[in-house]
Write a protein that holds these residues in place. Structure first.
Motif, PDB file in Angstrom:
ATOM      1  N   TRP A 131      43.992  60.270  14.450  1.00  0.00           N
ATOM      2  CA  TRP A 131      44.245  59.032  13.704  1.00  0.00           C
ATOM      3  C   TRP A 131      43.124  58.760  12.707  1.00  0.00           C
ATOM      4  N   ALA A 132      41.876  59.008  13.121  1.00  0.00           N
ATOM      5  CA  ALA A 132      40.736  58.797  12.221  1.00  0.00           C
ATOM      6  C   ALA A 132      40.853  59.704  10.993  1.00  0.00           C
ATOM      7  N   LEU A 133      41.415  60.899  11.178  1.00  0.00           N
ATOM      8  CA  LEU A 133      41.570  61.824  10.054  1.00  0.00           C
ATOM      9  C   LEU A 133      42.731  61.416   9.151  1.00  0.00           C
ATOM     10  N   LEU A 134      43.839  60.943   9.747  1.00  0.00           N
ATOM     11  CA  LEU A 134      45.068  60.737   8.972  1.00  0.00           C
ATOM     12  C   LEU A 134      45.423  59.280   8.693  1.00  0.00           C
ATOM     13  N   ARG A 135      44.952  58.355   9.555  1.00  0.00           N
ATOM     14  CA  ARG A 135      45.243  56.918   9.405  1.00  0.00           C
ATOM     15  C   ARG A 135      46.729  56.621   9.354  1.00  0.00           C
ATOM     16  N   ASP A 136      47.511  57.430  10.008  1.00  0.00           N
ATOM     17  CA  ASP A 136      48.947  57.190  10.025  1.00  0.00           C
ATOM     18  C   ASP A 136      49.415  57.500  11.443  1.00  0.00           C
ATOM     19  N   ARG A 137      49.929  56.483  12.099  1.00  0.00           N
ATOM     20  CA  ARG A 137      50.282  56.584  13.518  1.00  0.00           C
ATOM     21  C   ARG A 137      51.175  57.782  13.821  1.00  0.00           C
ATOM     22  N   GLU A 138      52.285  57.885  13.086  1.00  0.00           N
ATOM     23  CA  GLU A 138      53.253  58.944  13.377  1.00  0.00           C
ATOM     24  C   GLU A 138      52.685  60.323  13.036  1.00  0.00           C
ATOM     25  N   ALA A 139      52.079  60.411  11.847  1.00  0.00           N
ATOM     26  CA  ALA A 139      51.526  61.701  11.421  1.00  0.00           C
ATOM     27  C   ALA A 139      50.448  62.168  12.393  1.00  0.00           C
ATOM     28  N   ALA A 140      49.649  61.225  12.890  1.00  0.00           N
ATOM     29  CA  ALA A 140      48.580  61.578  13.822  1.00  0.00           C
ATOM     30  C   ALA A 140      49.172  62.102  15.130  1.00  0.00           C
ATOM     31  N   ASP A 141      50.202  61.435  15.632  1.00  0.00           N
ATOM     32  CA  ASP A 141      50.807  61.902  16.880  1.00  0.00           C
ATOM     33  C   ASP A 141      51.552  63.223  16.680  1.00  0.00           C
ATOM     34  N   ASP A 142      52.092  63.438  15.495  1.00  0.00           N
ATOM     35  CA  ASP A 142      52.705  64.740  15.196  1.00  0.00           C
ATOM     36  C   ASP A 142      51.647  65.845  15.282  1.00  0.00           C
ATOM     37  N   LEU A 143      50.464  65.526  14.733  1.00  0.00           N
ATOM     38  CA  LEU A 143      49.377  66.509  14.744  1.00  0.00           C
ATOM     39  C   LEU A 143      48.939  66.800  16.186  1.00  0.00           C
ATOM     40  N   VAL A 144      48.848  65.753  16.992  1.00  0.00           N
ATOM     41  CA  VAL A 144      48.461  65.949  18.395  1.00  0.00           C
ATOM     42  C   VAL A 144      49.533  66.768  19.122  1.00  0.00           C
ATOM     43  N   GLN A 145      50.784  66.457  18.843  1.00  0.00           N
ATOM     44  CA  GLN A 145      51.874  67.205  19.490  1.00  0.00           C
ATOM     45  C   GLN A 145      51.790  68.685  19.120  1.00  0.00           C
ATOM     46  N   ASP A 146      51.570  68.922  17.845  1.00  0.00           N
ATOM     47  CA  ASP A 146      51.431  70.289  17.348  1.00  0.00           C
ATOM     48  C   ASP A 146      50.282  70.997  18.076  1.00  0.00           C
ATOM     49  N   CYS A 147      49.169  70.278  18.205  1.00  0.00           N
ATOM     50  CA  CYS A 147      47.978  70.821  18.868  1.00  0.00           C
ATOM     51  C   CYS A 147      48.288  71.172  20.322  1.00  0.00           C
ATOM     52  N   LEU A 148      48.966  70.268  21.023  1.00  0.00           N
ATOM     53  CA  LEU A 148      49.272  70.512  22.436  1.00  0.00           C
ATOM     54  C   LEU A 148      50.249  71.673  22.588  1.00  0.00           C
ATOM     55  N   GLU A 149      51.206  71.771  21.661  1.00  0.00           N
ATOM     56  CA  GLU A 149      52.152  72.884  21.725  1.00  0.00           C
ATOM     57  C   GLU A 149      51.435  74.217  21.515  1.00  0.00           C
ATOM     58  N   HIS A 150      50.478  74.221  20.581  1.00  0.00           N
ATOM     59  CA  HIS A 150      49.683  75.440  20.374  1.00  0.00           C
ATOM     60  C   HIS A 150      48.862  75.756  21.618  1.00  0.00           C
ATOM     61  N   ALA A 151      48.301  74.715  22.216  1.00  0.00           N
ATOM     62  CA  ALA A 151      47.474  74.914  23.414  1.00  0.00           C
ATOM     63  C   ALA A 151      48.315  75.503  24.548  1.00  0.00           C
ATOM     64  N   LEU A 152      49.527  74.987  24.714  1.00  0.00           N
ATOM     65  CA  LEU A 152      50.397  75.498  25.777  1.00  0.00           C
ATOM     66  C   LEU A 152      50.792  76.947  25.491  1.00  0.00           C
ATOM     67  N   ALA A 153      51.105  77.210  24.216  1.00  0.00           N
ATOM     68  CA  ALA A 153      51.526  78.566  23.847  1.00  0.00           C
ATOM     69  C   ALA A 153      50.378  79.560  24.036  1.00  0.00           C
ATOM     70  N   GLY A 154      49.156  79.092  23.798  1.00  0.00           N
ATOM     71  CA  GLY A 154      48.012  80.005  23.889  1.00  0.00           C
ATOM     72  C   GLY A 154      47.211  79.818  25.167  1.00  0.00           C
ATOM     73  N   TRP A 155      47.827  79.169  26.143  1.00  0.00           N
ATOM     74  CA  TRP A 155      47.120  78.825  27.376  1.00  0.00           C
ATOM     75  C   TRP A 155      46.443  80.033  28.016  1.00  0.00           C
ATOM     76  N   HIS A 156      47.173  81.146  28.088  1.00  0.00           N
ATOM     77  CA  HIS A 156      46.637  82.339  28.748  1.00  0.00           C
ATOM     78  C   HIS A 156      45.502  82.977  27.941  1.00  0.00           C
ATOM     79  N   MET A 157      45.373  82.574  26.665  1.00  0.00           N
ATOM     80  CA  MET A 157      44.347  83.205  25.824  1.00  0.00           C
ATOM     81  C   MET A 157      43.052  82.397  25.776  1.00  0.00           C
ATOM     82  N   ARG A 158      43.062  81.224  26.409  1.00  0.00           N
ATOM     83  CA  ARG A 158      41.858  80.397  26.317  1.00  0.00           C
ATOM     84  C   ARG A 158      40.738  81.048  27.129  1.00  0.00           C
ATOM     85  N   ARG A 159      39.529  80.759  26.750  1.00  0.00           N
ATOM     86  CA  ARG A 159      38.385  81.336  27.467  1.00  0.00           C
ATOM     87  C   ARG A 159      38.220  80.618  28.791  1.00  0.00           C
TER      88      ARG A 159
END
Lengths: 267, 170
Positions: B20-48
């Protein structure tokens, strides 16, 4: 800073961030009182750091929206196509865009998944608003003729449909109707609970291989939308988000089962 | 899956705040977080295994943000960051707090993306200096000098107030 003062930039930053051990902190503190100009600057850094933290704190204090819950994301991830399939689909669309000229390609590129999903949600919510308010003809074909309804809509949408069973959520099928949607057609299935509350499931071809559940808040009702195998789904109702998600998940699970009848049962 | 949720979910409030601090837009910020979490789940096995999930998540979110910024600048469209959303957050606060809030966000906008991220991740999200160095892929000494510079710029922007252009005209 003179050489004989063993205090550096890392000390000052850690001082501002409150990350120094007590001994070092005391040392830096003394140093700053001996260098009032620097001390003033560091004090100002601490003050603006606190202001920034305070200003943004409200965001971290908010409850986590349902769509960001790991369980909800995980349901979707399970359902998504393998990555290479999406890449292949994108490559194919790109090739088609080339054949159809740059206009077709530009149009495809300009409409993001999110925009298309929002369009499905907007259509679904407006159809929901119009037809759930209808008392005389809420549906075109009633649930009494369910087999005919499903066969008819499947043929018109060119996609095998199934009316999901939502009795576990307290909703029973009232019937459905065919609606225009862009250059194609859409189907709306309507359900009602014992209290008379209505819920609609809206379906149309959207060309998406698979996307996550998205929550959309309309004026009177809210919707969850998603895509699977080239088909867009939107479930709209005037219920709270958790309940709606529960219904959306049930619809999603049932559509999976109907599409994979040959899958061997787990042993 | 419950185990993954138990590791990831405690970081969601912080991720939402950073986005939110980066985008100042509620929906866009949550979209970014959702995207981040989806990437994290997809790459879960690759995390250190030895790495810390917090730093890993914030790094994913920042990288997604940067690639979105690049895409946007290539297309030539400006980020549609409206103040309406920011104002809504402090609607109930007293006027003085609201003013400080606005000035604080305006000052943040005087910083480059990297400076903003350093300031937010260290100063607000409490990432360690070592994690910050990993996230930016720079030595820890460089993190220190960039953090000092970001602080200086932010402090000056706060001191000049939110409307430096007007001040110049006067």
């Amino acid at each position: 800073m003179s050489v004989d003062q063993p205090i550096g930039e890392d000390d000052l930053n850690a001082f501002v961030d409150g990350r120094l051990g007590p001994e070092r902190h005391a040392l830096v503190s003394r140093f700053l009182s001996e260098n009032p100009q620097l001390g003033e600057r560091v004090a100002a850094d601490i003050a603006v750091r606190n202001t920034l933290r305070d200003s943004l704190q409200f965001k971290a204090a908010e409850p986590i929206p349902a769509r960001l819950r790991i369980a909800n994301l995980a349901v979707e991830r399970h359902a998504s196509r393998p990555h290479w399939l999406r890449v292949a689909a994108a490559a194919l669309l790109f090739a088609l865009g080339g054949l159809g000229g740059w206009f077709a390609h530009a149009r495809f590129a300009a409409t993001s998944v999110a925009q298309r999903e929002t369009r499905v949600a907007a259509e679904a919510l407006s159809a929901h608003r119009v037809f759930t308010a209808e008392t005389v003809h809420p549906v075109e074909v009633a649930a009494a003729q369910e087999a005919h309804l499903v066969q008819w809509l499947s043929r018109r949408l060119n996609h095998p449909l199934k009316a999901p069973d939502l009795s576990a959520q307290g909703f029973h099928l009232m019937g459905g109707r065919l609606l225009p949607a862009g250059s194609g057609a859409a189907a709306q299935l309507m359900y009602q609970d014992d209290g008379g509350a209505r819920l609609t499931l809206y379906l149309r071809a959207d060309g998406e291989a698979g996307t996550a559940f998205r929550f959309v808040q309309g004026q009177n009702a809210s919707a969850f939308t998603w895509s699977e195998d080239g088909f867009g789904y939107a479930i709209a109702a005037q219920v709270d988000r958790t309940q709606l998600l529960n219904i959306a998940e049930s619809v999603y699970q049932q559509s999976k089962v109907s599409e994979e009848p040959k899958k061997p049962p787990p042993t | 899956m419950d185990e993954i949720a138990a590791i990831l979910e405690p970081h969601i409030p912080g991720l939402r705040r950073y986005a939110w601090a980066l985008l100042r837009d509620r929906e866009a910020a949550d979209d970014l977080v959702q995207d981040c979490l989806e990437h994290a789940l997809a790459g879960w096995h690759m995390r250190r295994r030895d790495g810390n999930p917090k730093a890993w998540l914030f790094t994913i979110l920042r990288n997604l943000h940067i690639s979105e910024l690049r895409r946007r600048s290539r297309r030539g469209t400006r980020a549609d960051v409206e103040e309406a959303d920011s104002a809504e957050a402090f609607q109930d606060a007293d006027p003085e707090r609201r003013l400080i809030f606005r000035e604080c966000l305006a000052a943040l906008d005087c910083l480059s993306e990297e400076q903003k991220s350093i300031l937010l991740l260290v100063g607000v999200e409490d990432l360690s200096y070592a994690d910050m160095a990993k996230a930016l892929d720079i030595p820890i000494g460089t993190v220190m000098s960039r953090l000092s510079r970001a602080r200086e710029r932010f402090r000056q922007a706060m001191e000049t107030g939110s409307a430096p252009q007007l001040r110049r005209v006067k």
